[in-house]
Design a protein around this motif. Sequence first.
Motif, short mmCIF file in Angstrom:
data_model
loop_
_atom_site.label_atom_id
_atom_site.label_comp_id
_atom_site.label_asym_id
_atom_site.label_seq_id
_atom_site.Cartn_x
_atom_site.Cartn_y
_atom_site.Cartn_z
N HIS A 12 0.86 -1.19 0.00
CA HIS A 12 0.00 0.00 0.00
C HIS A 12 0.89 1.24 0.00
O HIS A 12 1.91 1.28 0.70
CB HIS A 12 -0.91 0.00 1.23
N PRO A 13 0.52 2.26 -0.76
CA PRO A 13 1.33 3.47 -0.82
C PRO A 13 1.59 4.09 0.56
O PRO A 13 2.62 4.73 0.77
CB PRO A 13 0.50 4.42 -1.69
N LEU A 14 0.65 3.89 1.49
CA LEU A 14 0.81 4.47 2.82
C LEU A 14 2.04 3.90 3.54
O LEU A 14 2.62 4.55 4.38
CB LEU A 14 -0.45 4.20 3.67
N LEU A 15 2.44 2.68 3.15
CA LEU A 15 3.58 2.03 3.80
C LEU A 15 4.91 2.42 3.16
O LEU A 15 5.96 2.11 3.72
CB LEU A 15 3.41 0.51 3.74
N ASP A 16 4.85 3.07 2.00
CA ASP A 16 6.09 3.48 1.33
C ASP A 16 6.88 4.41 2.24
O ASP A 16 6.35 5.36 2.81
CB ASP A 16 5.77 4.19 0.02
N GLY A 17 8.15 4.14 2.36
CA GLY A 17 9.01 5.00 3.18
C GLY A 17 9.05 4.61 4.64
O GLY A 17 9.82 5.20 5.41
N LEU A 18 8.25 3.62 5.04
CA LEU A 18 8.27 3.16 6.43
C LEU A 18 9.17 1.93 6.54
O LEU A 18 9.13 1.04 5.70
CB LEU A 18 6.87 2.80 6.92
N SER A 19 9.97 1.89 7.59
CA SER A 19 10.82 0.73 7.83
C SER A 19 9.97 -0.41 8.41
O SER A 19 8.87 -0.18 8.91
CB SER A 19 11.93 1.08 8.82
#
Length: 204
Positions: free
Chosen positions: A138-145
Motif C-alpha cells: 500500500h502506498p501508505l507504507l512506502d518509506g516506512l521501515s
Amino acid sequence: MRVLLADDHDMVRETIAAYLTADGGIDVKAVCDAHAAFDAMQTDGSFDLVLLDYQMPGMNSIEVLKRALVANGGKGVAILSGSGSPRLAKEVLDAGAAGFVPKTISGLTLSNAVKFMCAGEVFIPHDLLIESTVAPTHPLLDGLSPRQIQVLEGVCNAKTNKEIARELELEEVTIKFHVRTLCRKLEVQNRTQAALAAKSAGLF
C-alpha cells in the motif's frame, strides 16, 4: 549438527539451547551477542546453522545477518524474532537468511526447523508464508521501515507505547521516537490520527 545460537536474553537462549540439545543430534554453542557469535565462527569454524536474534541491542540486524553469512562460510544463517511479521520475514529472507523463526513457535517445530535448515533448506512458518504471499502493498507504507510498520500495527491495535515496547523487546523511549517519526511521515498530528489513517486505508 553444529548450531550457533546468539541471543541476549538469558532465559530465551538457555531454553532454546536446552531443547535443541535434548532433542538429540544437535550440538549447540550459545552466546550472548553478535560479537561473541563472530568470535565463535572465527575460532570454531563454520557451523551447520547460525541462529541470530533479530533484536540484539546496538546491532543493525540486516547488516549483522549479511556479515554472518560471510563469516559462516556460506552455510545457513537464520533469524530468530519475537515478532511474526510477514514483512520482516520477507526482508530477512531477501537478505539471504536460511529462515525466519518466530519465538512463538513450539519447541518441536523449532527443532524440526533447525534440522530442515541444516539440510540446506529455507524455513518460514506456513502461516507467515501465506500472509507474505497474499498481503498487498500500500502506498501508505512506502518509506516506512519494517520496525515502523510493526509500531504502527501496535498503535492500530490500541496498544500503549509500553505494551508495544514489551512486545518488540525495545525500550519505551524507542517506541515514542518511532511514533513521532510515524506521525511525521504520515503527515498526522498524533497516534490516534495515525491509527485512523492506517485503518481508513484498510491496513491491519
